[in-house]
Design a protein around this motif. Structure first.
Motif, PDB file in Angstrom:
ATOM      1  N   ASP A   1       0.838  -1.215   0.000  1.00 40.48           N
ATOM      2  CA  ASP A   1       0.000   0.000   0.000  1.00 40.48           C
ATOM      3  C   ASP A   1       0.862   1.250   0.000  1.00 40.48           C
ATOM      4  O   ASP A   1       0.575   2.233  -0.707  1.00 40.48           O
ATOM      5  CB  ASP A   1      -0.924   0.029   1.208  1.00 40.48           C
ATOM      6  CG  ASP A   1      -2.027  -1.010   1.126  1.00 40.48           C
ATOM      7  OD1 ASP A   1      -2.551  -1.369   2.188  1.00 40.48           O
ATOM      8  OD2 ASP A   1      -2.375  -1.433   0.007  1.00 40.48           O
ATOM      9  N   LEU A   2       1.905   1.233   0.781  1.00 40.12           N
ATOM     10  CA  LEU A   2       2.793   2.397   0.844  1.00 40.12           C
ATOM     11  C   LEU A   2       3.506   2.607  -0.485  1.00 40.12           C
ATOM     12  O   LEU A   2       3.684   3.744  -0.928  1.00 40.12           O
ATOM     13  CB  LEU A   2       3.813   2.233   1.979  1.00 40.12           C
ATOM     14  CG  LEU A   2       3.232   2.287   3.390  1.00 40.12           C
ATOM     15  CD1 LEU A   2       4.306   1.945   4.421  1.00 40.12           C
ATOM     16  CD2 LEU A   2       2.622   3.641   3.679  1.00 40.12           C
ATOM     17  N   GLN A   3       3.902   1.513  -1.123  1.00 42.32           N
ATOM     18  CA  GLN A   3       4.572   1.650  -2.416  1.00 42.32           C
ATOM     19  C   GLN A   3       3.605   2.179  -3.474  1.00 42.32           C
ATOM     20  O   GLN A   3       3.973   3.015  -4.296  1.00 42.32           O
ATOM     21  CB  GLN A   3       5.165   0.300  -2.849  1.00 42.32           C
ATOM     22  CG  GLN A   3       6.396  -0.084  -2.037  1.00 42.32           C
ATOM     23  CD  GLN A   3       6.896  -1.478  -2.357  1.00 42.32           C
ATOM     24  OE1 GLN A   3       6.152  -2.330  -2.820  1.00 42.32           O
ATOM     25  NE2 GLN A   3       8.180  -1.703  -2.087  1.00 42.32           N
ATOM     26  N   ARG A   4       2.359   1.686  -3.436  1.00 41.06           N
ATOM     27  CA  ARG A   4       1.372   2.200  -4.392  1.00 41.06           C
ATOM     28  C   ARG A   4       1.118   3.683  -4.139  1.00 41.06           C
ATOM     29  O   ARG A   4       1.008   4.478  -5.077  1.00 41.06           O
ATOM     30  CB  ARG A   4       0.064   1.408  -4.282  1.00 41.06           C
ATOM     31  CG  ARG A   4       0.100   0.065  -4.988  1.00 41.06           C
ATOM     32  CD  ARG A   4      -1.297  -0.536  -5.124  1.00 41.06           C
ATOM     33  NE  ARG A   4      -1.917  -0.835  -3.852  1.00 41.06           N
ATOM     34  CZ  ARG A   4      -1.735  -1.953  -3.174  1.00 41.06           C
ATOM     35  NH1 ARG A   4      -0.945  -2.884  -3.627  1.00 41.06           N
ATOM     36  NH2 ARG A   4      -2.359  -2.142  -2.022  1.00 41.06           N
ATOM     37  N   SER A   5       1.055   4.039  -2.884  1.00 42.17           N
ATOM     38  CA  SER A   5       0.863   5.457  -2.551  1.00 42.17           C
ATOM     39  C   SER A   5       2.047   6.284  -3.029  1.00 42.17           C
ATOM     40  O   SER A   5       1.869   7.390  -3.554  1.00 42.17           O
ATOM     41  CB  SER A   5       0.706   5.627  -1.034  1.00 42.17           C
ATOM     42  OG  SER A   5      -0.444   4.983  -0.589  1.00 42.17           O
ATOM     43  N   LYS A   6       3.236   5.738  -2.874  1.00 40.82           N
ATOM     44  CA  LYS A   6       4.435   6.459  -3.319  1.00 40.82           C
ATOM     45  C   LYS A   6       4.385   6.659  -4.835  1.00 40.82           C
ATOM     46  O   LYS A   6       4.682   7.754  -5.329  1.00 40.82           O
ATOM     47  CB  LYS A   6       5.686   5.669  -2.924  1.00 40.82           C
ATOM     48  CG  LYS A   6       6.977   6.341  -3.310  1.00 40.82           C
ATOM     49  CD  LYS A   6       8.177   5.514  -2.887  1.00 40.82           C
ATOM     50  CE  LYS A   6       9.472   6.172  -3.316  1.00 40.82           C
ATOM     51  NZ  LYS A   6      10.643   5.372  -2.936  1.00 40.82           N
ATOM     52  N   LEU A   7       4.015   5.601  -5.569  1.00 43.74           N
ATOM     53  CA  LEU A   7       3.913   5.725  -7.026  1.00 43.74           C
ATOM     54  C   LEU A   7       2.837   6.738  -7.418  1.00 43.74           C
ATOM     55  O   LEU A   7       3.029   7.542  -8.341  1.00 43.74           O
ATOM     56  CB  LEU A   7       3.615   4.361  -7.660  1.00 43.74           C
ATOM     57  CG  LEU A   7       4.769   3.349  -7.655  1.00 43.74           C
ATOM     58  CD1 LEU A   7       4.293   2.008  -8.190  1.00 43.74           C
ATOM     59  CD2 LEU A   7       5.938   3.866  -8.459  1.00 43.74           C
ATOM     60  N   ALA A   8       1.711   6.699  -6.707  1.00 46.57           N
ATOM     61  CA  ALA A   8       0.637   7.646  -7.007  1.00 46.57           C
ATOM     62  C   ALA A   8       1.097   9.074  -6.737  1.00 46.57           C
ATOM     63  O   ALA A   8       0.820   9.989  -7.527  1.00 46.57           O
ATOM     64  CB  ALA A   8      -0.607   7.312  -6.185  1.00 46.57           C
TER      65      ALA A   8
END
Length: 169
Positions: free
Chosen positions: A60-67
Motif C-alpha cells: 500500500d505504501l509503495q502504491r501510494s508512493k507511485l501515485a
C-alpha cells in the motif's frame, strides 16, 4: 532484521516520549533499560512479526508512493502548461483570445487544485498507515513483554510453592 535496527529506534522514541516526564539529574530515563529487555524476546518471533507487518503495509505504501510520484509529475506538467499560458497572454492582442485563454487557465488551475487535494489526501492516508503500523508494532512488543513477565512470575511462584524439606535437628 536485527534488534539494532528500526525496532530500537522506534522503541527508543517511544521510551523517550514516555520518559521525558521523569528524568534524573543525569538525564537518564527510568525506562532506559527497556531496550536490553527486548533481548529476552525471541528474535525470530520479533523478526517474523516485523516482516509480517512490513509485508502487510509495504505494498500500500509503495502504491501510494507511485501515485504521489505520478501526481507530482502531473503537477509539474500543469505548472509548465500554466507558464506557457502566461506567455501566451502576453502575446495576445485581441479580447476574444484573452477571454479564451483565461478560461483555459481557469480549467488548468482547477485541475491543479484537484491534483493538490488528491496529493494531500494520499499524504494523510500514508501518514495514518505509518502511525497505525507503529502502534501495532509497539502493541505487539508490549504484549510479548507482558507474556514474558507473566511467565517469569509463574516460574517464581512455582519456586516458592515447591515443598522444601525441613531441617532435622
Amino acid at each position: 532484521m536485527s534488534l539494532g535496527g528500526p525496532l530500537d529506534a522506534e522503541a527508543g522514541a517511544a521510551a523517550g516520549a514516555a520518559g521525558d516526564l521523569t528524568l534524573d539529574s543525569n538525564n537518564h530515563s527510568p525506562d532506559e533499560g527497556l531496550i536490553e529487555d527486548f533481548a529476552i524476546v525471541d528474535e525470530k518471533a520479533v523478526e517474523h512479526l516485523a516482516e509480517g507487518l512490513i509485508s502487510h503495509y509495504l505494498p500500500d505504501l509503495q502504491r501510494s508512493k507511485l501515485a504521489l510520484k505520478e501526481l507530482t509529475q502531473n503537477q509539474e506538467v500543469l505548472l509548465e502548461t500554466l507558464q506557457q499560458e502566461i506567455s501566451k497572454f502576453k502575446e495576445c492582442n485581441s479580447v476574444l483570445d484573452i477571454n479564451m485563454l483565461f478560461s483555459e487557465a481557469k480549467y488548468y488551475h482547477n485541475k491543479l487544485v484537484n491534483v493538490r487535494k488528491e496529493m494531500m489526501m494520499l499524504h494523510d492516508k500514508t501518514s495514518k498507515l505509518k502511525k497505525r503500523a507503529l502502534r501495532l508494532q509497539q502493541k505487539r512488543q508490549k504484549e510479548e513483554l507482558e507474556r514474558e513477565q507473566q511467565r517469569e512470575k509463574e516460574l517464581e511462584r512455582e519456586k516458592q510453592l515447591t515443598a522444601k524439606p525441613a531441617k532435622r535437628t
